[in-house]
Design a protein around this motif. Structure first.
Motif, PDB file in Angstrom:
ATOM      1  N   ASP A  35      64.054 -19.863  55.614  1.00  0.00           N
ATOM      2  CA  ASP A  35      64.711 -19.110  54.540  1.00  0.00           C
ATOM      3  C   ASP A  35      66.160 -18.808  54.912  1.00  0.00           C
ATOM      4  O   ASP A  35      66.495 -18.631  56.094  1.00  0.00           O
ATOM      5  CB  ASP A  35      63.977 -17.797  54.269  1.00  0.00           C
ATOM      6  N   ASN A  69      65.086 -19.339  49.348  1.00  0.00           N
ATOM      7  CA  ASN A  69      64.104 -20.213  49.979  1.00  0.00           C
ATOM      8  C   ASN A  69      64.806 -21.344  50.711  1.00  0.00           C
ATOM      9  O   ASN A  69      65.847 -21.831  50.275  1.00  0.00           O
ATOM     10  CB  ASN A  69      63.154 -20.811  48.935  1.00  0.00           C
ATOM     11  N   ALA A  99      59.610  -5.759  48.098  1.00  0.00           N
ATOM     12  CA  ALA A  99      59.233  -6.124  49.468  1.00  0.00           C
ATOM     13  C   ALA A  99      58.660  -4.891  50.151  1.00  0.00           C
ATOM     14  O   ALA A  99      59.011  -3.756  49.801  1.00  0.00           O
ATOM     15  CB  ALA A  99      60.433  -6.651  50.242  1.00  0.00           C
ATOM     16  N   GLU A 120      62.601  -7.693  42.165  1.00  0.00           N
ATOM     17  CA  GLU A 120      61.950  -8.199  43.376  1.00  0.00           C
ATOM     18  C   GLU A 120      61.511  -7.010  44.232  1.00  0.00           C
ATOM     19  O   GLU A 120      62.207  -5.988  44.290  1.00  0.00           O
ATOM     20  CB  GLU A 120      62.919  -9.062  44.195  1.00  0.00           C
ATOM     21  N   ARG A 175      63.367  -8.948  51.745  1.00  0.00           N
ATOM     22  CA  ARG A 175      62.634  -8.474  52.919  1.00  0.00           C
ATOM     23  C   ARG A 175      63.161  -7.098  53.319  1.00  0.00           C
ATOM     24  O   ARG A 175      64.319  -6.769  53.047  1.00  0.00           O
ATOM     25  CB  ARG A 175      62.797  -9.431  54.108  1.00  0.00           C
ATOM     26  N   ASP A 197      65.621 -15.348  45.799  1.00  0.00           N
ATOM     27  CA  ASP A 197      64.263 -15.886  45.821  1.00  0.00           C
ATOM     28  C   ASP A 197      63.276 -14.882  46.383  1.00  0.00           C
ATOM     29  O   ASP A 197      62.094 -14.884  46.018  1.00  0.00           O
ATOM     30  CB  ASP A 197      64.215 -17.177  46.650  1.00  0.00           C
ATOM     31  N   SER A 198      63.741 -14.031  47.308  1.00  0.00           N
ATOM     32  CA  SER A 198      62.852 -13.023  47.879  1.00  0.00           C
ATOM     33  C   SER A 198      63.668 -11.913  48.526  1.00  0.00           C
ATOM     34  O   SER A 198      64.867 -12.062  48.767  1.00  0.00           O
ATOM     35  CB  SER A 198      61.908 -13.647  48.924  1.00  0.00           C
ATOM     36  N   PRO A 205      58.939 -18.877  50.019  1.00  0.00           N
ATOM     37  CA  PRO A 205      59.514 -17.633  50.530  1.00  0.00           C
ATOM     38  C   PRO A 205      58.772 -17.155  51.774  1.00  0.00           C
ATOM     39  O   PRO A 205      57.584 -17.455  51.973  1.00  0.00           O
ATOM     40  CB  PRO A 205      59.309 -16.655  49.370  1.00  0.00           C
ATOM     41  N   GLY A 206      59.485 -16.432  52.639  1.00  0.00           N
ATOM     42  CA  GLY A 206      58.846 -15.828  53.804  1.00  0.00           C
ATOM     43  C   GLY A 206      58.598 -16.762  54.956  1.00  0.00           C
ATOM     44  O   GLY A 206      57.804 -16.459  55.842  1.00  0.00           O
ATOM     45  N   TYR A 262      67.118 -13.035  50.308  1.00  0.00           N
ATOM     46  CA  TYR A 262      66.944 -14.370  50.889  1.00  0.00           C
ATOM     47  C   TYR A 262      66.859 -15.429  49.798  1.00  0.00           C
ATOM     48  O   TYR A 262      66.433 -15.157  48.665  1.00  0.00           O
ATOM     49  CB  TYR A 262      65.650 -14.435  51.707  1.00  0.00           C
TER      50      TYR A 262
END
Length: 544
Positions: A455, A444, A527, A525, A415, A412-413, A450-451, A442
């Motif tokens: 998470d 969600n 970041a 994705e 970092r 989903d994301s 997200p974030g 990560y």
């Protein structure tokens, strides 16, 4: 006497002269062997007694408790401050005597494990760690010049904390006129408000220390199963063999097997302070490293960090459990630890006294299991397309322990860790300080966003790395062109310190944006994190 013997032999025939010299050499060697190294109390009295011994009691020294690094810094500080105060040689101390003295003081007046635990990140020199300050006032008074951990990793009574304030005023008289000092009655606040707070937070006499002194401490000898993560290199598992060399000193051998397939081995020595504080030096592969670990009270766990001797920002986490036929079954690592729904994956399970049978929870079936040896098992697993995503326990049947694995369909994301990094330029005799970044996937959490704090952290993933100017000011100065270079493994190497004629005499500092790009299943994705490239690090004490 020896001069007379040499003169007499020189007047005789050459054979007698040679034999005589051999006899003298034997006498000198015999004397060197007989001379026993000085003990901790002897060195303490000789080196410190001139100033601190009063009525048979060592003033100040007996009233403090510190980590090994804290005691070593105190010895260095005394030499720097007072080397010219006495007759020649009084303040000189050999490396061997210094090591003996640190060992004696740390064992006798150290910190209990629970006292040091909140600030182990400082002892282990973990880069980009956030300092822990009890309140803003203590931060302003104590942590504006050095980390608050240097305060919290020592213990004193109120009188000794008061003397520390006086020491600061005596050695650094401008402290009252510096930032956050000149706008307030610094001396009165420090003595009347800070001293009572510090004495309450970090007292000399504690139940924890008294209890630790009364314990029989475990030994680290034997075989250990180890695991950890080195940013830029990935996860590893392996073995460590520890053999006694003498009291609290050990010969150590390492074998590290990375998930990527790289294998490195090494050897070194370590010493245990205060019954649990492991400090070691070794060469692993072709790199010289230092290790800072903590041995658990029962001797069943060893954990901490190892890092390059000349670049402590580059290193790896470390966890170890005892190995051998009598050791408890345990899983220390699983490669890989992330499983994609709808596919088959071969897992390498690393641990101690492992069995062949494992349960990975709903939606995951084990297709095959091959036991390579007592500590390694290869599994082929199939993850159903509708398997529940998120973290779950992988458990070994028959008491073989548990480990975390993650199931996902799509990230989903992403970092970047750390989200704020600092690098420092090098140059001349001062090496630069690099910055290492990792990408982490990560899912969600329950809020679907997200974030946010809920998470689910899946684990480290491969990424493509790049840097750019952080903002318009950095773009105008073209910081990305001068500040340094980002490597393919997420390691940023800073430029050499200036002034740089190509920047109109400005230095090679920079304010940069770090970008990680991750591709999974055709989906990309990205970041970002921030990186500040700052001035050289002129002073790198053991506790910053």
């Amino acid at each position: 006497m020896l001069l007379n013997m040499i003169k007499m032999l020189a007047d005789s025939d050459s054979l007698s002269f040679k034999r005589g010299l051999m006899t003298i050499a034997g006498l000198l060697l015999a004397g060197a062997v007989v001379a026993a190294p000085a003990s901790g109390p002897e060195i303490l009295k000789k080196q410190c007694g001139a100033c601190h011994l009063e009525h048979g009691k060592l003033q100040r020294i007996d009233d403090l408790r510190k980590t090994p690094e804290g005691w070593d810094m105190s010895i260095a500080r005394m030499y720097i401050w007072h080397k010219d105060d006495f007759s020649a040689g009084t303040m000189e101390i050999s490396k061997e005597d210094r090591r003996t003295l640190v060992k004696y003081l740390a064992d006798r007046q150290g910190l209990a494990p629970e006292e040091a635990a909140p600030y182990r990140f400082l002892i282990e020199r973990r880069p980009n760690s956030q300092d822990v300050v009890p309140n803003e006032e203590l931060g302003q008074m104590c942590a504006r010049c050095h980390s608050f951990g240097r305060i919290a990793l020592q213990r004193r009574d109120a009188n000794e904390w008061r003397k520390l304030v006086h020491t600061h005023l005596g050695q650094f008289p401008s402290i009252e006129y510096s930032n956050l000092g000149r706008d307030r009655p610094w001396r009165e606040i420090a003595l009347n408000q800070m001293v009572p707070k510090l004495a309450a937070l970090y007292p000399s006499n504690t139940a924890a220390w008294k209890n630790w002194q009364g314990q029989k401490h475990a030994l680290p000898t034997g075989s250990w199963r180890i695991a950890g993560h080195r940013p830029g290199w990935g996860d590893y598992a392996g073995y460590m063999q520890v053999a006694a060399l003498g009291k609290d000193r050990y010969d150590v051998r390492y074998e590290l097997n990375y998930a990527s397939g790289n294998r490195v081995s090494g050897r070194g020595e370590s010493i245990i302070y205060t019954g649990y504080e492991w400090r070691g030096d070794a060469t692993i592969g072709n790199q010289k490293v230092r290790s800072v670990f903590a041995l658990s009270e029962d001797g069943k766990k060893l954990s901490g960090r190892w890092f390059l001797r000349e670049s402590d920002e580059i290193g790896a986490t470390f966890d170890a459990v005892p190995d051998g036929a009598k050791a408890h079954s345990a899983i220390v690592a699983v490669f890989p630890s992330m499983l994609k729904a709808g596919g088959e994956t071969m897992l390498r399970v690393q641990g101690v006294q492992l069995g062949k049978d494992y349960d990975l929870g709903p939606g995951i079936s084990v297709l095959s299991s091959v036991q390579k040896n007592a500590n390694e098992v290869e599994l082929v697993v199939k993850v159903a397309g509708d398997a529940p995503v998120g973290l779950r326990n992988m458990s070994g049947k028959g008491g073989a322990g548990t480990a975390k694995v993650a199931v996902y369909r799509q990230f989903d994301s992403i970092r970047v860790e750390p989200e704020f990094g600092v690098a420092r330029m090098g140059g001349g005799a001062t090496p630069g300080v690099s910055a290492q970044f990792d990408a982490v996937a990560y899912l969600n959490g329950p809020d679907g966003l997200p974030g946010t704090a809920d998470d689910v952290r899946l684990g480290y993933v491969q990424a493509a790395w790049s840097v750019d100017n952080q903002d318009e000011k950095a773009k105008a100065a073209d910081d990305v062109k001068f500040a340094g270079v980002m490597g393919i493994d997420g390691l940023f190497v800073p430029a050499v310190a200036g002034p740089n004629p190509a920047r109109k005499g400005r230095n090679n500092v920079g304010d940069l944006s770090v970008k990680a790009t991750v591709v999974d299943g055709g989906v990309t994705e990205e970041a970002k994190a921030r990186l500040v490239v700052s001035a050289q690090a002129w002073n790198k004490p053991p506790l910053r």
